[in-house]
Design a protein around this motif. Sequence first.
Motif, short mmCIF file in Angstrom:
data_model
loop_
_atom_site.label_atom_id
_atom_site.label_comp_id
_atom_site.label_asym_id
_atom_site.label_seq_id
_atom_site.Cartn_x
_atom_site.Cartn_y
_atom_site.Cartn_z
N ALA A 23 0.81 -1.22 0.00
CA ALA A 23 0.00 0.00 0.00
C ALA A 23 0.84 1.27 0.00
N THR A 24 2.15 1.15 0.18
CA THR A 24 3.02 2.33 0.27
C THR A 24 3.10 3.05 -1.07
N GLU A 25 2.86 4.35 -1.05
CA GLU A 25 2.94 5.15 -2.27
C GLU A 25 4.34 5.74 -2.43
N VAL A 26 4.73 5.95 -3.67
CA VAL A 26 6.04 6.53 -3.97
C VAL A 26 6.18 7.90 -3.32
N ALA A 27 5.09 8.67 -3.31
CA ALA A 27 5.14 10.00 -2.71
C ALA A 27 5.47 9.93 -1.22
N THR A 28 5.03 8.87 -0.57
CA THR A 28 5.34 8.70 0.85
C THR A 28 6.83 8.47 1.05
N VAL A 29 7.42 7.63 0.22
CA VAL A 29 8.85 7.36 0.32
C VAL A 29 9.65 8.63 0.06
N ARG A 30 9.25 9.41 -0.93
CA ARG A 30 9.97 10.67 -1.19
C ARG A 30 9.82 11.61 0.00
N ARG A 31 8.63 11.70 0.57
CA ARG A 31 8.43 12.61 1.71
C ARG A 31 9.30 12.20 2.89
N ASP A 250 8.24 21.21 4.64
CA ASP A 250 7.11 21.39 3.74
C ASP A 250 5.79 21.61 4.48
N VAL A 251 5.86 21.74 5.80
CA VAL A 251 4.66 22.01 6.59
C VAL A 251 4.42 23.51 6.63
N ASP A 252 3.17 23.91 6.52
CA ASP A 252 2.82 25.33 6.59
C ASP A 252 3.39 25.92 7.88
N VAL A 253 4.12 27.03 7.75
CA VAL A 253 4.77 27.63 8.92
C VAL A 253 3.76 28.03 9.98
N ASN A 254 2.52 28.24 9.60
CA ASN A 254 1.48 28.59 10.58
C ASN A 254 1.01 27.39 11.40
N ASP A 255 1.43 26.18 10.99
CA ASP A 255 0.98 24.97 11.68
C ASP A 255 1.92 24.53 12.81
N ALA A 302 -3.69 18.84 21.79
CA ALA A 302 -5.03 19.41 21.94
C ALA A 302 -4.97 20.75 22.66
N ARG A 303 -4.00 20.91 23.54
CA ARG A 303 -3.86 22.14 24.33
C ARG A 303 -3.28 23.28 23.51
N SER A 304 -2.28 22.99 22.65
CA SER A 304 -1.56 24.09 21.98
C SER A 304 -1.48 23.98 20.47
N GLY A 305 -1.99 22.88 19.89
CA GLY A 305 -1.82 22.70 18.46
C GLY A 305 -0.37 22.37 18.13
N GLY A 306 0.00 22.51 16.87
CA GLY A 306 1.37 22.24 16.47
C GLY A 306 1.49 20.95 15.67
N VAL A 307 2.73 20.49 15.52
CA VAL A 307 3.04 19.29 14.74
C VAL A 307 3.90 18.37 15.59
N LEU A 308 3.58 17.08 15.56
CA LEU A 308 4.34 16.07 16.29
C LEU A 308 5.37 15.42 15.38
N VAL A 309 6.55 15.16 15.93
CA VAL A 309 7.64 14.50 15.21
C VAL A 309 8.07 13.30 16.03
N ASP A 310 8.21 12.13 15.38
CA ASP A 310 8.58 10.92 16.12
C ASP A 310 10.09 10.80 16.24
N ASP A 311 10.56 9.72 16.88
CA ASP A 311 11.99 9.59 17.12
C ASP A 311 12.75 9.11 15.89
N GLY A 312 12.05 8.91 14.79
CA GLY A 312 12.71 8.67 13.51
C GLY A 312 12.89 9.95 12.71
N PHE A 314 10.48 11.88 11.65
CA PHE A 314 9.41 12.00 10.69
C PHE A 314 8.19 12.63 11.36
N VAL A 315 7.38 13.34 10.58
CA VAL A 315 6.12 13.86 11.11
C VAL A 315 5.23 12.69 11.52
N ALA A 316 4.62 12.81 12.69
CA ALA A 316 3.67 11.80 13.19
C ALA A 316 2.30 12.46 13.28
N THR A 317 1.35 11.97 12.51
CA THR A 317 0.01 12.53 12.57
C THR A 317 -0.67 12.14 13.88
#
Length: 336
Positions: A23-31, A250-255, A302-312, A314-317
Motif C-alpha cells: 500500500a506504500t505510495e512513492v510520494a510517501t517514500v519521497r516525503r 514542507d509544513v505550513d509555517v502557521n501549523d 489538543a492544548r496548543s496545536g502544532g506538529v508532532l515529530v517521532d523519534d525517527g 518523521f512527522v507523526a500525525t
Amino acid sequence: MSYVQALVPPEHVSNHLLVLPDATEVATVRRLAESWFSDARWLKEPEARSGPQPMRGARFRGMAAAAPDPRDVGPGVLGIGAEHGVAGPFTGPAEVAAQLGMTGPVRVFALGRVDGTFDRRGPRPASPDDRDGVARAFAAGLPEDDELRLVQWGVAAARKLGGLLLADGRELLRPDPAGSVDLRLFSANPIGAADLLALLRSVVATAEHEAETPEPDGSTSHRLVARTPYDGSIVLDARQVDRVPRALVDVDVNDYGPFAVEVRWVPQDPYELRLEQPSGVHVIARNRMRATVARLALLMHARSGGVLVDDGAFVATTAEVDRRVDEERSPTRAWV
C-alpha cells in the motif's frame, strides 16, 4: 538469499533493499527521504503505467474513467546526495514476501550508489550494541558517510511503515515499529510549566517539575519528570528552539512554531535501549510507556496545536499517535 532475485532486477541484488507493504505510495517514500536529506530529488521520475482505466458511472454514462492508482508506477530513481539514490518501486510477489515474514505483495526500493559501483567500508563496529542491528549486519566493516546515513534512513523508514531492510541484499534488519516511543511537539503556542505539570500528572500522578533553567536567548527551559517503580520514567523537556527538524520543511509555517516539548521514555535499565533484542520485561514496560507517551503528546497537541515529530525524525500525525494508544489496552494511568 536466493529470493532477492525475485524482488529486484539483477543490477540491484547487492544494494540495500527497503521492503515495504504494497500500500506504500512513492510520494510517501519521497516525503520520508526529504525529512532526512536536503537534496532529495528525482533523477528519473516514476512514470504511471499505461493501460486502459476501468469505466465507472451508471452504465458508463459520460464514459468517465476511474482515477489511476497512484501506486501503479514504474521504477524511478530518487537522488540522495551527489552519488547515492533510491531506485524503485519494484514489485515483490506475495510468496517471496512470506519468506521475509510479510503478508501479501510488497514494494521494494533499492538503496545505493546511482552509478552501480560500491562504497568502501570502514572499520568494524566498535560495539555490537545497536537497537537497529546495523552493527550486526555490517560486522565486517561499517558503511561510511552518505552510505551509512542512507542505511540509517532505510531502517527508520522501515520502522515507520512496517517494513524491513535487507542490508547488502542479504542481512535482514526488521525494526520493531513498537520500538518508536519518544515524541516531540513543535507549536506556535507555548504551554506553561504549571499546565505541563497538570497534563503530566493526568497520566502519572506523582510527576514533578524538576528544573527551570534560564537560556542564553532570554527564554526559560523546563524539565518535568514522572517516575514509576516498574516502567521507568517519562522525561519532559520544554524549551524555545531556533531550529526545527527537516521533516517540517514542507509544513505550513502557521501549523507549527518554535516552542518545543520533547517527551522521552527512560527505562529502568537505559542500556536496553541499545539492544536489538531487549528483554521481555523491557518490551512490556516499553509498550505501556509508548501508549502513555502517546496520550501525553495528544493532550499537549489538543492544548496548543502544532506538529508532532517521532523519534525517527518523521512527522507523526495525530491518527498515528492515537493508534499507539489503541495498541495498549492497559489502564490509562501508569503504575506509581
